[in-house]
Design a protein around this motif. Sequence first.
Motif, mmCIF file in Angstrom:
data_model
loop_
_atom_site.group_PDB
_atom_site.id
_atom_site.type_symbol
_atom_site.label_atom_id
_atom_site.label_comp_id
_atom_site.label_asym_id
_atom_site.label_seq_id
_atom_site.Cartn_x
_atom_site.Cartn_y
_atom_site.Cartn_z
ATOM 1 N N LEU A 24 -30.419 -25.114 1.309
ATOM 2 C CA LEU A 24 -30.504 -26.553 1.090
ATOM 3 C C LEU A 24 -31.700 -26.888 0.199
ATOM 4 C CD1 LEU A 24 -30.137 -29.346 3.760
ATOM 5 C CD2 LEU A 24 -32.054 -29.338 2.173
ATOM 6 N N ALA A 25 -32.871 -26.356 0.546
ATOM 7 C CA ALA A 25 -34.080 -26.683 -0.212
ATOM 8 C C ALA A 25 -33.942 -26.283 -1.674
ATOM 9 C CB ALA A 25 -35.290 -26.013 0.426
ATOM 10 N N TYR A 74 -30.290 -29.546 10.259
ATOM 11 C CA TYR A 74 -31.436 -29.998 9.462
ATOM 12 C C TYR A 74 -32.016 -31.321 9.966
ATOM 13 C CZ TYR A 74 -28.001 -33.054 7.142
ATOM 14 O OH TYR A 74 -27.026 -33.976 6.889
ATOM 15 N N LEU A 75 -31.288 -32.007 10.833
ATOM 16 C CA LEU A 75 -31.721 -33.296 11.352
ATOM 17 C C LEU A 75 -32.481 -33.172 12.661
ATOM 18 C CD1 LEU A 75 -31.678 -36.409 11.285
ATOM 19 C CD2 LEU A 75 -29.392 -36.308 12.309
ATOM 20 N N GLY A 76 -32.118 -32.161 13.472
ATOM 21 C CA GLY A 76 -32.770 -32.009 14.765
ATOM 22 C C GLY A 76 -32.460 -33.179 15.683
ATOM 23 N N PRO A 77 -33.425 -33.587 16.519
ATOM 24 C CA PRO A 77 -33.189 -34.648 17.501
ATOM 25 C C PRO A 77 -33.509 -36.049 16.981
ATOM 26 C CG PRO A 77 -35.324 -33.671 17.911
ATOM 27 C CD PRO A 77 -34.743 -32.936 16.716
ATOM 28 N N HIS A 78 -33.519 -36.235 15.654
ATOM 29 C CA HIS A 78 -34.044 -37.474 15.092
ATOM 30 C C HIS A 78 -32.971 -38.484 14.684
ATOM 31 C CE1 HIS A 78 -37.556 -35.070 15.246
ATOM 32 N NE2 HIS A 78 -37.311 -34.377 14.136
ATOM 33 N N SER A 125 -27.698 -17.966 9.502
ATOM 34 C CA SER A 125 -28.573 -18.636 10.452
ATOM 35 C C SER A 125 -28.957 -20.024 9.962
ATOM 36 C CB SER A 125 -29.839 -17.811 10.669
ATOM 37 O OG SER A 125 -30.608 -17.764 9.482
ATOM 38 N N VAL A 126 -29.488 -20.803 10.872
ATOM 39 C CA VAL A 126 -29.989 -22.129 10.511
ATOM 40 C C VAL A 126 -31.100 -22.006 9.475
ATOM 41 C CG1 VAL A 126 -31.289 -24.111 11.378
ATOM 42 C CG2 VAL A 126 -29.330 -23.240 12.669
ATOM 43 N N GLU A 127 -31.981 -21.020 9.642
ATOM 44 C CA GLU A 127 -33.091 -20.842 8.705
ATOM 45 C C GLU A 127 -32.582 -20.557 7.294
ATOM 46 O OE1 GLU A 127 -32.822 -19.452 11.678
ATOM 47 O OE2 GLU A 127 -34.373 -20.630 12.687
ATOM 48 N N GLU A 128 -31.539 -19.731 7.187
ATOM 49 C CA GLU A 128 -31.006 -19.420 5.863
ATOM 50 C C GLU A 128 -30.341 -20.642 5.244
ATOM 51 O OE1 GLU A 128 -28.165 -16.233 3.500
ATOM 52 O OE2 GLU A 128 -28.476 -16.025 5.658
ATOM 53 N N ARG A 139 -35.735 -29.226 6.199
ATOM 54 C CA ARG A 139 -35.301 -29.996 7.363
ATOM 55 C C ARG A 139 -36.023 -31.346 7.367
ATOM 56 N NH1 ARG A 139 -39.684 -27.150 9.347
ATOM 57 N NH2 ARG A 139 -40.867 -28.139 11.040
ATOM 58 N N ILE A 140 -35.476 -32.283 8.117
ATOM 59 C CA ILE A 140 -36.071 -33.605 8.252
ATOM 60 C C ILE A 140 -37.129 -33.566 9.346
ATOM 61 C CG2 ILE A 140 -35.634 -36.000 8.923
ATOM 62 C CD1 ILE A 140 -32.839 -35.726 7.716
ATOM 63 N N VAL A 141 -38.314 -34.043 9.009
ATOM 64 C CA VAL A 141 -39.392 -34.062 10.002
ATOM 65 C C VAL A 141 -39.924 -35.471 10.250
ATOM 66 C CG1 VAL A 141 -40.096 -31.692 9.532
ATOM 67 C CG2 VAL A 141 -41.150 -33.577 8.234
#
Length: 399
Positions: free
Chosen positions: A13-14, A315-319, A5-8, A339-341
């Motif tokens: 990554l972290a 990890y980038l999302g809509p940014h 999953s994305v969460e895993e 993730r990038i916030v």
Amino acid sequence: MLTMSVEERRRRLARRHGLAAGARADSVAEAVASLVVFHATDPATVYLSALARCPGAKLADVSAALYDERTLVKMIAMRRTMFVVPTAFAPVVHSAAGLAIADRLRRQLVQQLSTLPTEPAVEGDVAAWLADVEASTERAVDARGEALATELAKAEPRLRTAVLPTTDKKWDVKQNITSRVLTLMGADGRVVRGRPAGTWLSRQHRWASVRGLWPDGIPAVPEQSAREALARRWLEVFGPATVTDLQWWTGWTLGATRAVLARLDTVEVDLDGAPGIVLASDVDHEPDDGGEPPVVTLLPALDPTPMGWQQRDWYLGPHRAELFDRNGNIGPTVWWEGRIVGGWGMCAGEIVWELLEDAGAEAVAAVESAAAQLHGRLESASVVPSFRTPLELRLTSAT
């Protein structure tokens, strides 16, 4: 098929990229090795990427690792990009990526010197002439240990040979071959980049002899073995990932990438509906955080983590539009829970930042703390990225 999953992937990554509380590095060299390599196109990236992952490091520690201890070395490699590489791993990177770039750069320069007017004129066997210039320049670097390009051009005047313009275009101007020859020799492993001419932020550098690192020259590694080792190490750090991610990161052709992967023990994995690969030895699922507190990390422009994959949405999302320039270079970013916030920059000597999504009050407080800590570690330096992105420009132009 294995599913991740994305969460895993974010937890991996972290932890593997030194962005989790229990995953920080004890030394600058360890921080670089944990990411395979650091991007070094922008000198500041190396220092800020190291500080982000090594809480006990100072700016001087990064310089010491590069120029005193020599545990790290700068070299041209994947995608014709400048990287900082663990010295012990440099022969692998050089064989897997650097030599092909050197060959391409040499052929391009020979072709131009053979077909375009030069001052003074280059006559006869151009390839042999260039090889003699390289050999003479290498002797000059070896004799001095370290020298600026201008100093080497005095020792070997043929470095000041200029390619003359053939059109009236503004970009078509007289250009000396000095930097091109030295860049070619760097990719070929005959010289390495040495100390900056100014501060740690300086973009001008000296050229150093490889004899200080390898008395007999950079060790030779068979290309196939080197490519396998580089791909395996990349998957250990960035896997699971797609074949396209690895192809983009290495700069290899798709066929060459698939040929390397065919010799590795990998398994297919479903990455949120997209086909990916992971090392067979790395299929165990990443455990949850177990109550480990999340950590905010301020990463610099061109940091190796966000530049490690081509497909970045997980990890980038809509940014993307705010954080990348038109050429695909990422600016300074704020990370939270893998993730990038948001992003950050420096204005009037102060760190300024902005979250691009609602990450919660805990994240806001953590960003404020992380920004204050980083500001103190910069020792009054103000960092401006080489590649400006929309968010960084907006933050740093605020009054």
